[in-house]
Design a protein around this motif. Structure first.
Motif, PDB file in Angstrom:
ATOM      1  N   LEU A   1      -1.145  -1.039  -4.391  1.00 51.85           N
ATOM      2  CA  LEU A   1      -2.408  -0.335  -4.190  1.00 51.85           C
ATOM      3  C   LEU A   1      -2.057   1.063  -3.711  1.00 51.85           C
ATOM      4  O   LEU A   1      -1.328   1.224  -2.728  1.00 51.85           O
TER       5      LEU A   1
ATOM      6  N   VAL B   1      -8.216   5.938  -5.152  1.00 53.03           N
ATOM      7  CA  VAL B   1      -7.606   4.631  -4.918  1.00 53.03           C
ATOM      8  C   VAL B   1      -7.290   4.019  -6.281  1.00 53.03           C
ATOM      9  O   VAL B   1      -8.131   4.028  -7.188  1.00 53.03           O
TER      10      VAL B   1
ATOM     11  N   TYR C   1     -10.996  -2.982  -3.857  1.00 52.97           N
ATOM     12  CA  TYR C   1     -11.005  -1.629  -3.296  1.00 52.97           C
ATOM     13  C   TYR C   1     -11.440  -0.574  -4.302  1.00 52.97           C
ATOM     14  O   TYR C   1     -11.947   0.481  -3.911  1.00 52.97           O
TER      15      TYR C   1
ATOM     16  N   GLY D   1      -5.073   0.652  -8.352  1.00 48.28           N
ATOM     17  CA  GLY D   1      -4.343  -0.608  -8.242  1.00 48.28           C
ATOM     18  C   GLY D   1      -3.763  -0.999  -9.586  1.00 48.28           C
ATOM     19  O   GLY D   1      -4.174  -0.495 -10.630  1.00 48.28           O
TER      20      GLY D   1
ATOM     21  N   LEU E   1       0.846  -1.190   0.000  1.00 53.15           N
ATOM     22  CA  LEU E   1       0.000   0.000   0.000  1.00 53.15           C
ATOM     23  C   LEU E   1       0.886   1.245   0.000  1.00 53.15           C
ATOM     24  O   LEU E   1       1.748   1.405   0.860  1.00 53.15           O
TER      25      LEU E   1
END
Length: 232
Positions: free
Chosen positions: A92, A190, A202, A192, A62
């Motif tokens: 992410l 967000v 997410y 990814g 993350l």
């Protein structure tokens, strides 16, 4: 930050001798504080992380950038994001940044930041001015799925009812109109890469555990973005 951390632990009788800082939290847990100028080549940072701080590029990772990109030149910002997606296959990213837009409130924000010596035309916040541009930038830099909203939508959807009630009890606001204007000029995004399960989860709408809701966010994938552009 690392210097302050060393001083803090020195006051507690704990010596941190290296340039960076590592705090052992348990038998298998540790926290590393690494100093790096993000305007430098990102390869330098990742070399340091891998060689000195046990960083595993294959592990789900993350990356949290809270008002980080805004201070970077656009070229450096893109270089960092591209390096993340090319190096970490299960990344992410959580991004919180201002979106100045071109409206009067955003122009006043820009003027104030310029007068304070913070903003200049080369910076990311001056060139990535709205949510669609933030989303496009992340896709351009190799992220395969991106979902984001302004902070008004985040307040309505990402925060739970209990969290909103708690925030409202903490501080009562007299100037709600100004607060809404400020919130509309910050983005929560967000992203990814590699279309892995975590990224899909997410960034998914409306299934995201983050709370994104259809109609209150912008969500797209690399394939959808390319298809949309090719049909123009």
């Amino acid at each position: 930050q690392c210097t302050l951390l060393k001083q803090h632990y020195s006051n507690m009788g704990i010596a941190l001798t290296s340039q960076d800082a590592k705090i052992t939290l348990g038998p298998k847990e540790s926290c590393h504080f690494v100093s790096h100028d993000l305007r430098n080549q990102p390869q330098e940072l990742f070399d340091k992380l891998i060689q000195m701080h046990e960083f595993d590029v294959n592990a789900p990772t993350l990356f949290a950038l809270e008002c980080v990109q805004m201070y970077l030149p656009e070229t450096n910002s893109r270089s960092l994001l591209k390096h993340i997606t090319s190096t970490c296959k299960n990344a992410l990213l959580v991004l919180y940044d201002p979106i100045l837009s071109q409206d009067p409130f955003g122009m006043v924000m820009e003027q104030n930041l310029t007068k304070a010596g913070i903003a200049n035309p080369s910076l990311s916040m001056m060139q990535t001015r709205n949510l669609p541009q933030q989303v496009k930038k992340l896709l351009d830099c190799g992220f395969t799925t991106v979902t984001g909203c302004d902070m008004v939508a985040a307040y309505d959807t990402v925060l739970t009812s209990a969290q909103r009630q708690h925030a409202n009890r903490c501080e009562r606001l007299d100037e709600l109109e100004e607060w809404w204007l400020i919130m509309r000029h910050y983005a929560f995004v967000v992203a990814g890469n590699n279309n892995d399960a975590a990224a899909s989860s997410y960034c998914g709408v409306p299934s995201s555990p983050v709370g994104f809701e259809k109609g209150k966010c912008t969500s797209t994938t690399q394939s959808e973005f390319k298809k949309h552009n090719s049909s123009r």
